[in-house]
Scaffold this motif. Structure first.
Motif: not given
Length: 551
Positions: A6-31
């Motif tokens: 459960n802890l490892l899954a929660a950590v994985a979700l946290l990492v995946w969430g930061t990845h989604m935010v980072r890539t999403g912002v770069l795709r929208v506002f990258g230029a």
């Protein structure tokens, strides 16, 4: 075992969430983020502020580091300015950690619901990509709550308590463990939030949490260094310089962590708040302390990683702008590919200039050297094509998708032009130079004029490809018609010289006709750059036929 999973899954979700935010912002506002960074280099303080703002949006100092490194690699900003940007970037990611440390769990279901609706209904649009960012934020907030819930049962295990006690006995081990976790997660923000959540639940003591936090800062710098390990020297200088700042900061602060526990902890409620505020205080101290040393560290890094001296012309003909670190930002990657396509066109221009010199001088050695440039054109085409395949077209908006197609088409045309020039030079060597034949003066003048028009059209085509100006595109198509008329006129005058029994024209007739025909083919390939631009503006007629042909 279940609680650990459960802890490892929660950590994985946290990492995946930061990845989604980072890539999403770069795709929208990258230029826009790139423009903000590029235009904020008036002094080190404005550069640092831009780094802070950009990193607060993308929630990753590593992403800001890679963007800034790409600018340095392309010669857009100097190394000291890039290092100043990174001083602000570290503060930006620390500020976001403080924000996420507050109890925002009530926002998680709202962000996820709205984000999923936007992403599913309008996936390939800007609102759909903003939905992706909202999903990432919701997942991060959910993961932080799950981390706290998963650590509570683990604390009841005697084995876990013994393991945590062994870690707290060695500051070096704490630094190493924090750095390794940040590298594995590809995000210091996610690891700092994880450390804060575990500290607030009592899973680790505060002094251990502070040591792990310093280690996570080192890890974020190491991530950027590893990501750019195979990049150009100019790009690596930024990440290595930023790593030096982090090492110096940790070396100064680590011996005095006990002062935070003694004097700051009593005034800050909660261990989790202590962790994120310590993280913020460290990065503010590190930035203010070393903002005046950007020039000095830039000199150190330049001495540590000197730029290689280019003693051969061949070294200048390798791919220059295909930055792998830009692939996470589609708009930036498209820009890099376009610049490399223009580099390929520059090599083709050198081949065209060399072709005319060979026609005038009958220099076989020069002809061989120019033909070798065709290998460079092919290599650049392969490199651009391979780079473009790494850009997911599903992540591009409509304009970027069109630009992707334009770049591929342009590089294919340049590669075909290189093939034609190589074949023409080989024919000149076989049919003219080796046999000691010469064009007539009139024929040589006609070829020279066609070549001048062709060279002018190549430069116009490069401008049209770069700027997408409809007026220039229309002018390019007008030049295509003018070149066709010249080719027909010169073919007729050549036939007249044959009728007059002009000996040089008779000896080189086949080569002359083939040459002006090949120059026309090259011109047609150049002018094809104009069609997508004129088509998008509705300036092209559906057909050149006046009326359908009767059956």
């Amino acid at each position: 075992m279940k609680h650990l999973l459960n802890l490892l899954a929660a950590v994985a979700l946290l990492v995946w969430g930061t990845h989604m935010v980072r890539t999403g912002v770069l795709r929208v506002f990258g230029a826009n983020l790139r423009n903000l960074l590029a235009h904020s280099m008036r002094n080190r303080f404005t550069a640092a502020l831009s780094g802070l703002g950009v990193t607060a949006l993308v929630q990753s100092s590593t992403a800001t580091s890679l963007m800034t490194s790409a600018f340095v690699g392309q010669g857009l900003i100097p190394l000291p300015a890039a290092l100043a940007v990174m001083r602000g970037a570290d503060v930006g990611t620390a500020a976001m950690a403080v924000l996420f440390s507050f109890d925002l769990s009530w926002l998680s279901p709202l962000f996820i619901f709205v984000g999923v609706v936007l992403f599913i209904t309008r996936q390939d649009t800007t609102p759909g990509r903003i939905g992706r960012v909202l999903i990432g934020l919701g997942v991060m907030l959910l993961a932080l709550r799950l981390v706290v819930e998963a650590t509570e049962p683990l604390l009841e295990s005697a084995t876990v308590r013994t393991l945590l006690a062994s870690v707290s006995s060695d500051i070096f081990l704490e630094l190493m463990l924090g750095a390794v976790l940040a590298v594995l997660a590809y995000s210091s923000l996610a690891i700092v939030l994880l450390i804060a959540a575990m500290a607030s639940s009592g899973a680790i003591p505060l002094d251990v949490a502070l040591g792990l936090t310093l280690g996570a800062n080192l890890g974020s710098g190491m991530v950027a260094v590893l990501t750019t390990a195979k990049a150009a020297i100019e790009v690596r200088q930024v990440t290595v310089g930023n790593m030096l700042f982090k090492i110096m900061g940790v070396a100064i602060v680590a011996p005095f962590m006990g002062l935070w526990v003694t004097y700051a902890q009593p005034h800050i409620p909660g261990a989790g708040q202590n962790v994120v505020l310590f993280h913020l205080a460290f990065n503010i101290f590190n930035s203010l302390c070393f903002i005046g040393l950007t020039q000095t560290v830039a000199r150190w890094v330049s001495n540590l990683l000197p730029k290689p001296a280019d003693h051969s012309a061949g070294s200048l003909l390798r791919p220059r702008h295909l930055d792998p670190s830009a692939l996470s930002t589609p708009s930036l990657a498209i820009s890099c590919a376009a610049r490399e396509a223009l580099h390929q066109a520059d090599v083709v221009e050198s081949m065209l200039i060399g072709l005319q010199k060979v026609v005038e001088s009958d220099d076989a050695k020069l002809s061989h050297e120019v033909r070798k440039l065709e290998d460079t054109v092919d290599d650049l085409y392969s490199a651009i094509k391979y780079y473009m395949t790494k850009i997911s077209r599903a992540e591009l908006d409509e304009r970027e998708g069109q630009r992707w197609t334009e770049i591929i088409s342009f590089t294919i045309n340049m590669e075909q032009i290189g093939d034609i020039i190589e074949r023409v030079l080989q024919e000149i060597e076989d049919k003219k130079i080796k046999k000691g034949r010469h064009f007539s003066e009139a024929g040589k003048q006609e070829i020279s004029q066609l070549h001048e028009h062709l060279l002018s059209n190549l430069r116009l085509a490069m401008s049209v490809f770069l700027n997408g100006n409809p007026r220039e595109a229309q002018k390019l198509l007008e030049e295509k018609a003018r070149f066709r008329d010249l080719e027909l006129a010169y073919s007729a005058t050549h036939l007249n010289r044959l009728a007059d029994n002009t000996v040089p024209s008779i000896e080189t007739s086949s080569l002359h006709i083939d040459l002006i025909s090949d120059l026309k083919r090259i011109n047609s390939l150049l002018c094809s750059v104009a069609y997508p631009i004129l088509e998008s503006t509705g300036a092209l007629a559906p057909s050149r036929l006046r009326e359908p042909v009767a059956k």
